[in-house]
Scaffold this active site. Sequence first.
Site, PDB file in Angstrom:
ATOM      1  N   CYS A 289       0.824  -1.207   0.000  1.00 49.47           N
ATOM      2  CA  CYS A 289       0.000   0.000   0.000  1.00 49.47           C
ATOM      3  C   CYS A 289       0.858   1.256   0.000  1.00 49.47           C
ATOM      4  O   CYS A 289       0.657   2.155  -0.818  1.00 49.47           O
ATOM      5  CB  CYS A 289      -0.938  -0.002   1.207  1.00 49.47           C
ATOM      6  SG  CYS A 289      -1.863   1.528   1.324  1.00 49.47           S
TER       7      CYS A 289
ATOM      8  N   CYS B 212      -1.519   1.643  -3.164  1.00 46.69           N
ATOM      9  CA  CYS B 212      -2.517   2.706  -2.970  1.00 46.69           C
ATOM     10  C   CYS B 212      -1.932   4.118  -2.920  1.00 46.69           C
ATOM     11  O   CYS B 212      -2.451   5.028  -3.580  1.00 46.69           O
ATOM     12  CB  CYS B 212      -3.265   2.513  -1.643  1.00 46.69           C
ATOM     13  SG  CYS B 212      -3.490   0.812  -1.135  1.00 46.69           S
TER      14      CYS B 212
ATOM     15  N   LYS C 151       0.069   5.312  -6.062  1.00 42.97           N
ATOM     16  CA  LYS C 151      -0.935   5.320  -7.150  1.00 42.97           C
ATOM     17  C   LYS C 151      -1.848   6.541  -7.045  1.00 42.97           C
ATOM     18  O   LYS C 151      -2.111   7.242  -8.019  1.00 42.97           O
ATOM     19  CB  LYS C 151      -1.729   4.014  -7.067  1.00 42.97           C
ATOM     20  CG  LYS C 151      -2.819   3.780  -8.087  1.00 42.97           C
ATOM     21  CD  LYS C 151      -4.138   4.416  -7.792  1.00 42.97           C
ATOM     22  CE  LYS C 151      -4.746   4.132  -6.458  1.00 42.97           C
ATOM     23  NZ  LYS C 151      -5.200   2.809  -6.230  1.00 42.97           N
TER      24      LYS C 151
ATOM     25  N   TYR D  55      -9.170  -3.486 -11.074  1.00 39.85           N
ATOM     26  CA  TYR D  55      -8.797  -2.237 -10.406  1.00 39.85           C
ATOM     27  C   TYR D  55      -7.565  -1.600 -11.049  1.00 39.85           C
ATOM     28  O   TYR D  55      -7.583  -0.447 -11.463  1.00 39.85           O
ATOM     29  CB  TYR D  55      -8.423  -2.512  -8.943  1.00 39.85           C
ATOM     30  CG  TYR D  55      -9.528  -2.699  -7.964  1.00 39.85           C
ATOM     31  CD1 TYR D  55      -9.937  -1.651  -7.153  1.00 39.85           C
ATOM     32  CD2 TYR D  55     -10.135  -3.935  -7.797  1.00 39.85           C
ATOM     33  CE1 TYR D  55     -10.929  -1.817  -6.212  1.00 39.85           C
ATOM     34  CE2 TYR D  55     -11.137  -4.119  -6.862  1.00 39.85           C
ATOM     35  CZ  TYR D  55     -11.530  -3.053  -6.064  1.00 39.85           C
ATOM     36  OH  TYR D  55     -12.503  -3.224  -5.133  1.00 39.85           O
TER      37      TYR D  55
ATOM     38  N   GLU E  36      -7.279   1.829 -13.255  1.00 38.80           N
ATOM     39  CA  GLU E  36      -6.636   2.985 -12.623  1.00 38.80           C
ATOM     40  C   GLU E  36      -5.431   3.459 -13.438  1.00 38.80           C
ATOM     41  O   GLU E  36      -5.275   4.649 -13.710  1.00 38.80           O
ATOM     42  CB  GLU E  36      -6.230   2.645 -11.185  1.00 38.80           C
ATOM     43  CG  GLU E  36      -7.452   2.414 -10.303  1.00 38.80           C
ATOM     44  CD  GLU E  36      -7.129   2.122  -8.841  1.00 38.80           C
ATOM     45  OE1 GLU E  36      -8.018   2.284  -8.007  1.00 38.80           O
ATOM     46  OE2 GLU E  36      -5.987   1.727  -8.529  1.00 38.80           O
TER      47      GLU E  36
ATOM     48  N   HIS F  30     -26.451  22.271  -0.809  1.00 38.90           N
ATOM     49  CA  HIS F  30     -26.592  22.681  -2.191  1.00 38.90           C
ATOM     50  C   HIS F  30     -25.667  23.837  -2.513  1.00 38.90           C
ATOM     51  O   HIS F  30     -25.533  24.751  -1.693  1.00 38.90           O
ATOM     52  CB  HIS F  30     -28.054  23.124  -2.433  1.00 38.90           C
ATOM     53  CG  HIS F  30     -28.334  23.497  -3.842  1.00 38.90           C
ATOM     54  ND1 HIS F  30     -28.413  22.559  -4.852  1.00 38.90           N
ATOM     55  CD2 HIS F  30     -28.559  24.706  -4.427  1.00 38.90           C
ATOM     56  CE1 HIS F  30     -28.675  23.171  -5.994  1.00 38.90           C
ATOM     57  NE2 HIS F  30     -28.767  24.467  -5.770  1.00 38.90           N
TER      58      HIS F  30
ATOM     59  N   GLU G 135     -25.385  15.818  -2.835  1.00 40.06           N
ATOM     60  CA  GLU G 135     -26.798  16.032  -2.489  1.00 40.06           C
ATOM     61  C   GLU G 135     -27.704  15.064  -3.258  1.00 40.06           C
ATOM     62  O   GLU G 135     -28.827  14.797  -2.841  1.00 40.06           O
ATOM     63  CB  GLU G 135     -27.221  17.478  -2.730  1.00 40.06           C
ATOM     64  CG  GLU G 135     -27.266  17.907  -4.183  1.00 40.06           C
ATOM     65  CD  GLU G 135     -27.703  19.365  -4.339  1.00 40.06           C
ATOM     66  OE1 GLU G 135     -28.688  19.764  -3.707  1.00 40.06           O
ATOM     67  OE2 GLU G 135     -27.033  20.114  -5.096  1.00 40.06           O
TER      68      GLU G 135
HETATM   69  P1  NDP Z   1      -8.485  -7.582 -10.158  1.00 40.93           P
HETATM   70  O1  NDP Z   1      -8.880  -8.834  -9.517  1.00 40.93           O
HETATM   71  O2  NDP Z   1      -9.184  -6.334  -9.864  1.00 40.93           O
HETATM   72  O3  NDP Z   1      -8.559  -7.772 -11.737  1.00 40.93           O
HETATM   73  C1  NDP Z   1      -7.835  -8.788 -12.375  1.00 40.93           C
HETATM   74  C2  NDP Z   1      -8.135  -8.737 -13.847  1.00 40.93           C
HETATM   75  O4  NDP Z   1      -7.263  -9.627 -14.514  1.00 40.93           O
HETATM   76  C3  NDP Z   1      -9.550  -9.174 -14.170  1.00 40.93           C
HETATM   77  O5  NDP Z   1      -9.994  -8.443 -15.290  1.00 40.93           O
HETATM   78  C4  NDP Z   1      -9.350 -10.642 -14.522  1.00 40.93           C
HETATM   79  O6  NDP Z   1     -10.294 -11.117 -15.430  1.00 40.93           O
HETATM   80  C5  NDP Z   1      -8.002 -10.616 -15.199  1.00 40.93           C
HETATM   81  N1  NDP Z   1      -7.295 -11.884 -15.095  1.00 40.93           N
HETATM   82  C6  NDP Z   1      -7.103 -12.626 -13.988  1.00 40.93           C
HETATM   83  N2  NDP Z   1      -6.379 -13.722 -14.285  1.00 40.93           N
HETATM   84  C7  NDP Z   1      -6.136 -13.668 -15.600  1.00 40.93           C
HETATM   85  C8  NDP Z   1      -5.463 -14.522 -16.493  1.00 40.93           C
HETATM   86  N3  NDP Z   1      -4.875 -15.639 -16.091  1.00 40.93           N
HETATM   87  N4  NDP Z   1      -5.403 -14.160 -17.814  1.00 40.93           N
HETATM   88  C9  NDP Z   1      -5.991 -13.035 -18.241  1.00 40.93           C
HETATM   89  N5  NDP Z   1      -6.645 -12.175 -17.429  1.00 40.93           N
HETATM   90  C10 NDP Z   1      -6.709 -12.500 -16.127  1.00 40.93           C
HETATM   91  O7  NDP Z   1      -6.911  -7.475  -9.897  1.00 40.93           O
HETATM   92  P2  NDP Z   1      -5.872  -6.270  -9.976  1.00 40.93           P
HETATM   93  O8  NDP Z   1      -4.587  -6.899 -10.353  1.00 40.93           O
HETATM   94  O9  NDP Z   1      -6.390  -5.167 -10.791  1.00 40.93           O
HETATM   95  O10 NDP Z   1      -5.792  -5.802  -8.464  1.00 40.93           O
HETATM   96  C11 NDP Z   1      -5.518  -6.759  -7.452  1.00 40.93           C
HETATM   97  C12 NDP Z   1      -6.282  -6.460  -6.202  1.00 40.93           C
HETATM   98  O11 NDP Z   1      -5.694  -5.370  -5.539  1.00 40.93           O
HETATM   99  C13 NDP Z   1      -7.727  -6.050  -6.443  1.00 40.93           C
HETATM  100  O12 NDP Z   1      -8.580  -7.163  -6.523  1.00 40.93           O
HETATM  101  C14 NDP Z   1      -8.022  -5.194  -5.235  1.00 40.93           C
HETATM  102  O13 NDP Z   1      -8.454  -6.012  -4.204  1.00 40.93           O
HETATM  103  C15 NDP Z   1      -6.683  -4.593  -4.905  1.00 40.93           C
HETATM  104  N6  NDP Z   1      -6.618  -3.208  -5.406  1.00 40.93           N
HETATM  105  C16 NDP Z   1      -7.450  -2.288  -4.872  1.00 40.93           C
HETATM  106  C17 NDP Z   1      -7.435  -0.989  -5.303  1.00 40.93           C
HETATM  107  C18 NDP Z   1      -8.378  -0.001  -4.713  1.00 40.93           C
HETATM  108  O14 NDP Z   1      -8.901  -0.255  -3.632  1.00 40.93           O
HETATM  109  N7  NDP Z   1      -8.658   1.122  -5.378  1.00 40.93           N
HETATM  110  C19 NDP Z   1      -6.523  -0.545  -6.356  1.00 40.93           C
HETATM  111  C20 NDP Z   1      -5.700  -1.592  -6.874  1.00 40.93           C
HETATM  112  C21 NDP Z   1      -5.747  -2.872  -6.403  1.00 40.93           C
HETATM  113  P3  NDP Z   1     -11.667 -11.802 -14.934  1.00 40.93           P
HETATM  114  O15 NDP Z   1     -12.575 -10.685 -14.560  1.00 40.93           O
HETATM  115  O16 NDP Z   1     -12.092 -12.544 -16.145  1.00 40.93           O
HETATM  116  O17 NDP Z   1     -11.289 -12.691 -13.796  1.00 40.93           O
END
Ligand code: NDP
Length: 450
Positions: free
Chosen positions: A44, A49, A52, A179, A183, A439, A444
């Site tokens: 983080c 976080c 980022k 995510y 982002e 407002h 709101e």
């Molecule tokens: P996410 O789980 O959000 O997204 C992963 C993405 O990768 C999905 O689109 C998934 O597709 C795809 N994917 C997973 N495995 C494969 C694969 N083998 N081949 C191709 N595509 C794949 O993960 P992130 O890496 O973006 O972030 C990790 C975690 O970190 C998040 O889940 C969140 O908990 C945390 N995070 C939180 C943030 C915040 O609070 N703002 C910011 C950044 C991270 P599918 O949908 O098909 O599974």
Amino acid sequence: MADQYDFDLFTIGAGSGGVRASRVSAAHGARVAVAEEYRVGGTCVIRGCVPKKMLVYGAHFAEDLEDAQQFGWTIEGKSFDWVKLRDHVQTDIDRLEGLYGETLGNHGVEVFRERAEITGPHEITLASGKVVTAKYILVATGAQPQRLEFPGSEHAITSNEAFHLDALPKRVMIAGGGYIANEFAGIFNEFGSKVCIVNRSDQLLRGYDESLRDRLLQISMMKGINFHFNTTFKSITKNDDGSLHVELDGDDDQDVDVVMFATGRSPNTGGLGLENVGVELGDKGEIKVDEFSQTNVDYIYAVGDVTDRVQLTPVAIREGQAFADSVFSDVEPYGVDHSCIASAVFSHPPIAAVGMTEGEARNKIGNIKVYTSDFRAMKNVVAGRNERSLYKMITNAATDQVVGIHMIGPESAEIMQAAAVAVKAGLTKADFDATTAIHPTLAEELVLFK
Ligand code: NDP
């Protein structure tokens, strides 16, 4: 306490969960040590976080400076310097890392800046060869970006490296639709890079309400981000000029400067010696724990991303706090309530949500009411920015209780934090309606749903 051991608690990993657990345990009187092989602060603070969000702020100036002209400002000679922003961000990260270290020191926590492995019951061996014992061991080692494997995949970076790029890439391809993909797509796009997202399905941000995901897609495309859905990677080869040639399955080949994997994060459980003492792991390699974060080995606990419950910093912090209070104070042991956790995606514009999506509410409750507000923020109207916000409230039709709120639009994460209190507290739509609007604000809309 437990003088036959060197420490009452040995924590492996000084990220958000590990630091909270260690310092609170020490405050409760425990003799605590923590091992960290990389930098104190964890994902983080060091490469997640916090940096980022700083990039998100930096990126948003692109729009602000453009919009400012509609508000009468003349902006001449504007330019963006990636290296300057990158270095300022890293300077602040160094400062925060120092503060985290200080906090541990102030609480008398001994910090070993090296890797630790569990080598026997209650026994930890550090990379230097030093062996220590502890009554309890807490694993808080987090998770790491999951890399895809295909020919040439070693040329791709992850979010870890994105913070340290030598130069702003002209063309960026991001794998994944979650995510991090959304982002960073927003960040690079605002800085002027040509960005495309390659996703294996046609679903972005699975788990978020469909209307918001559609709205983000629409706005992202309008801002110039390209999407390749139902597409996978075949290979990456390096061109003579150092750029990357990407062969895709399901779409045309692309030449880009950076490919970044944002395809989920895997728990860091390798090389910790968990097998030496029989700690049970789940299918994704995550440490299996009960509601008190206790593993099947009674003196070993785990908190945060390594348990793959909810991969969010505030959740890891709560788990660390609950562990420390439950094990080292005289309160009744308690677990963390993982329900109704508010979350946000810092895309451009951001998304924020708490509670059930419309789909979930239909499945779980059936008889629901859905209220939406689809509006253009006043600032966007004046700026001539054709970008609409969407707010959605879902109630249980029988009780009027608000079971979900979903928002996309400027400042939605900031607004959601307060709204989440009301949803967590089980308030009704009538309670929202009884609250006078402030407002003119964006927020709101939450008390004006019709
Ligand atoms: P996410 O789980 O959000 O997204 C992963 C993405 O990768 C999905 O689109 C998934 O597709 C795809 N994917 C997973 N495995 C494969 C694969 N083998 N081949 C191709 N595509 C794949 O993960 P992130 O890496 O973006 O972030 C990790 C975690 O970190 C998040 O889940 C969140 O908990 C945390 N995070 C939180 C943030 C915040 O609070 N703002 C910011 C950044 C991270 P599918 O949908 O098909 O599974």
